[in-house]
Design an enzyme around this catalytic site. Structure first.
Site, PDB file in Angstrom:
ATOM      1  N   GLY A  11       0.750  -0.956  -0.061  1.00 33.29           N
ATOM      2  CA  GLY A  11       0.080  -0.010   0.023  1.00 33.29           C
ATOM      3  C   GLY A  11       0.941   1.302   0.048  1.00 33.29           C
ATOM      4  NE  ARG A  72      -0.896  -5.195  -1.319  1.00 39.64           N
ATOM      5  CZ  ARG A  72      -1.561  -4.262  -0.882  1.00 39.64           C
ATOM      6  NH1 ARG A  72      -2.700  -3.528  -1.481  1.00 39.64           N
ATOM      7  NH2 ARG A  72      -1.390  -3.460   0.155  1.00 39.64           N
ATOM      8  CG  ASP A 103       2.765  -6.527   7.763  1.00 37.64           C
ATOM      9  OD1 ASP A 103       2.501  -6.319   6.709  1.00 37.64           O
ATOM     10  OD2 ASP A 103       2.113  -7.084   8.544  1.00 37.64           O
ATOM     11  CB  THR A 125       2.006   1.394   6.307  1.00 33.12           C
ATOM     12  OG1 THR A 125       0.910   1.166   6.424  1.00 33.12           O
ATOM     13  CG2 THR A 125       2.830   0.652   7.510  1.00 33.12           C
ATOM     14  CG  ASP A 127      -2.518   0.517   7.799  1.00 34.99           C
ATOM     15  OD1 ASP A 127      -3.273   1.329   7.657  1.00 34.99           O
ATOM     16  OD2 ASP A 127      -2.415  -0.466   7.226  1.00 34.99           O
ATOM     17  CG  ASP A 129       0.419  -2.040  10.316  1.00 39.48           C
ATOM     18  OD1 ASP A 129       1.291  -1.644   9.746  1.00 39.48           O
ATOM     19  OD2 ASP A 129      -0.396  -3.015   9.600  1.00 39.48           O
ATOM     20  NE  ARG A 171      -2.657  -3.851   6.228  1.00 41.90           N
ATOM     21  CZ  ARG A 171      -1.725  -4.459   5.524  1.00 41.90           C
ATOM     22  NH1 ARG A 171      -2.029  -5.092   4.537  1.00 41.90           N
ATOM     23  NH2 ARG A 171      -0.634  -4.307   5.819  1.00 41.90           N
ATOM     24  CE  LYS A 213     -20.372  15.948  24.038  1.00 43.73           C
ATOM     25  NZ  LYS A 213     -19.390  15.041  23.481  1.00 43.73           N
TER      26      LYS A 213
HETATM   27  P1  ADP Z   1       2.292  -4.356   2.599  1.00 43.53           P
HETATM   28  O1  ADP Z   1       4.029  -4.015   2.762  1.00 43.53           O
HETATM   29  O2  ADP Z   1       1.873  -2.993   2.780  1.00 43.53           O
HETATM   30  O3  ADP Z   1       2.055  -5.023   3.693  1.00 43.53           O
HETATM   31  P2  ADP Z   1       1.674  -6.494   1.022  1.00 43.53           P
HETATM   32  O4  ADP Z   1       1.196  -7.380   2.063  1.00 43.53           O
HETATM   33  O5  ADP Z   1       0.498  -6.720  -0.233  1.00 43.53           O
HETATM   34  O6  ADP Z   1       1.825  -5.127   1.355  1.00 43.53           O
HETATM   35  O7  ADP Z   1       2.867  -6.944   0.373  1.00 43.53           O
HETATM   36  C1  ADP Z   1       3.461  -6.379  -0.526  1.00 43.53           C
HETATM   37  C2  ADP Z   1       4.224  -7.375  -1.612  1.00 43.53           C
HETATM   38  O8  ADP Z   1       5.377  -8.245  -0.873  1.00 43.53           O
HETATM   39  C3  ADP Z   1       3.471  -8.619  -2.155  1.00 43.53           C
HETATM   40  O9  ADP Z   1       2.699  -8.357  -3.019  1.00 43.53           O
HETATM   41  C4  ADP Z   1       4.655  -9.675  -2.239  1.00 43.53           C
HETATM   42  O10 ADP Z   1       5.215  -9.337  -3.543  1.00 43.53           O
HETATM   43  C5  ADP Z   1       5.533  -9.302  -1.321  1.00 43.53           C
HETATM   44  N1  ADP Z   1       5.525 -10.359  -0.136  1.00 43.53           N
HETATM   45  C6  ADP Z   1       4.507 -10.271   0.732  1.00 43.53           C
HETATM   46  N2  ADP Z   1       4.605 -11.659   1.437  1.00 43.53           N
HETATM   47  C7  ADP Z   1       5.649 -12.297   0.845  1.00 43.53           C
HETATM   48  C8  ADP Z   1       6.312 -13.306   1.348  1.00 43.53           C
HETATM   49  N3  ADP Z   1       6.027 -14.240   2.421  1.00 43.53           N
HETATM   50  N4  ADP Z   1       7.584 -13.979   0.640  1.00 43.53           N
HETATM   51  C9  ADP Z   1       7.889 -13.059  -0.445  1.00 43.53           C
HETATM   52  N5  ADP Z   1       7.332 -11.973  -0.862  1.00 43.53           N
HETATM   53  C10 ADP Z   1       6.447 -11.413  -0.190  1.00 43.53           C
END
Ligand code: ADP
Length: 319
Positions: A11, A72, A103, A125, A127, A129, A171, A213
């Site tokens: 994101g 993604r 993450d 991000t 968030d 988080d 989230r 209020k």
């Molecule tokens: P954010 O970084 O905002 O949490 P995502 O969870 O969509 O966003 O993760 C972004 C990208 O990171 C994913 O589309 C993927 O390419 C990569 N990614 C996420 N999890 C894994 C994983 N377990 N192994 C390898 N690449 C990953």
């Protein structure tokens, strides 16, 4: 290390451009070549890579979104996908990578690091988080966007003597809701980390109404469910006229606040220093206003904690 790369992933968040700018300028300041990878891990697989110069990041510090675009990539989660990514990195002679994202993106960074390719994560991000840093890039801007909306909604809530439910992003984390609720003077803040009895929320509203209020604001974090469901339940339980606003993606856009620009500049530059110091598989962050770095594995294993003092305070101030 003579050549590094930078990408944004997952994101988007306001301040990512300021972080990219810091990476590029800090690298060039250190006599390192820097390559921008567009479209996150997907662009890396596809070789969407360009060298960046001082001027490439000019007029960027104030812009929302990410100039390197984000995506993604399911393919990057596979061994074959990551193999293609490594081939591109080798082809361009890029020796280390800075990944700005959340993450999910750090999981990708960790995988590359385990395959012998040094990566440093920068938390970007809205968030807030992520464990291991007090703040993530974009959080402050999103918070200010929410506050502006709350203040406007408050005007109409007062005029019409209504109760307003405002659903905010985050989230699974309640940080945006908590900070927005506290700074927006909300009656109740409903977040996933704290289980408040529904009857307490209702009683607080009723007490306020009896005191004369004219309006009430309740902030609901998306992580606890739909603002509309809460709106229905609250209207039914209190008989107060209730309206619901879901702020949605306006929270993700806009020019970053000064605070986010400073954070992004510090973290981006620190990520370059970390790579040059031979670090790998680390996330740079900020704790007690000091730059820190933590193992990505630790950061992923730990749960981000809500600030309990702030939550308690928000309750004390909304009696
Ligand atoms: P954010 O970084 O905002 O949490 P995502 O969870 O969509 O966003 O993760 C972004 C990208 O990171 C994913 O589309 C993927 O390419 C990569 N990614 C996420 N999890 C894994 C994983 N377990 N192994 C390898 N690449 C990953």
């Amino acid at each position: 290390m003579k050549r590094i790369g930078v990408l944004t992933s997952g994101g988007d968040a306001p301040g990512m451009n300021a972080a990219i700018r810091a990476v590029v300028r800090k690298a060039i300041f250190q006599d390192i070549e820097v390559f921008g990878i567009k479209n996150g891990f997907q662009g890396l697989i596809e070789g969407n890579i360009e060298q960046m110069e001082i001027g490439s990041v000019g007029d960027m510090i104030q812009r929302g979104g990410t100039m390197l675009l984000s995506a993604r990539s399911e393919e990057f989660k596979t061994e074959e996908g990551r193999q293609k990514a490594m081939e591109q990195l080798n082809k361009y002679g890029i020796e280390g990578l800075i990944i700005i994202g959340g993450d999910g993106s750090f999981r990708g960074a960790q995988k590359l690091t385990e395959q012998g390719y040094p990566c440093i994560g920068v938390p970007g991000t809205i968030d807030n988080d992520i464990a291991g840093t007090d703040f993530t890039i974009g959080f402050d801007t999103a918070l200010n966007t929410i506050i502006e909306a709350i203040d406007k909604i408050r005007d109409t809530a007062t005029s019409h003597e209504r109760t307003y439910i405002i659903e905010v992003m985050g989230r699974d984390a309640g940080d945006l809701a908590l900070w927005a609720g506290l700074s927006g003077g909300a009656e109740s803040i409903i977040i996933p980390e704290k289980k408040e009895d529904f009857s307490d929320i209702v009683n607080r509203l009723k007490r306020g109404h009896e005191r004369g209020k004219k309006h009430s604001i309740i902030i609901v974090a998306e992580g606890v469910g739909s603002g509309f469901d809460y709106g229905d339940r609250i209207q039914e339980a209190t008989s107060l006229e209730t309206r619901v606003t879901v702020l949605g993606h306006i929270q993700r856009g806009g020019s970053p606040t000064a605070s986010d620009r400073v954070l992004a500049s510090r973290l981006g530059a620190n990520a370059v220093e970390s790579l040059l110091a031979g670090k790998a598989g680390k996330m740079v962050g900020i704790q007690n206003n000091q730059l820190v770095d933590r193992d990505i594995l630790e950061v992923l294993a730990e749960e981000h904690q809500i600030n309990n003092d702030l939550y308690r305070l928000s309750q004390e101030l909304s009696i």
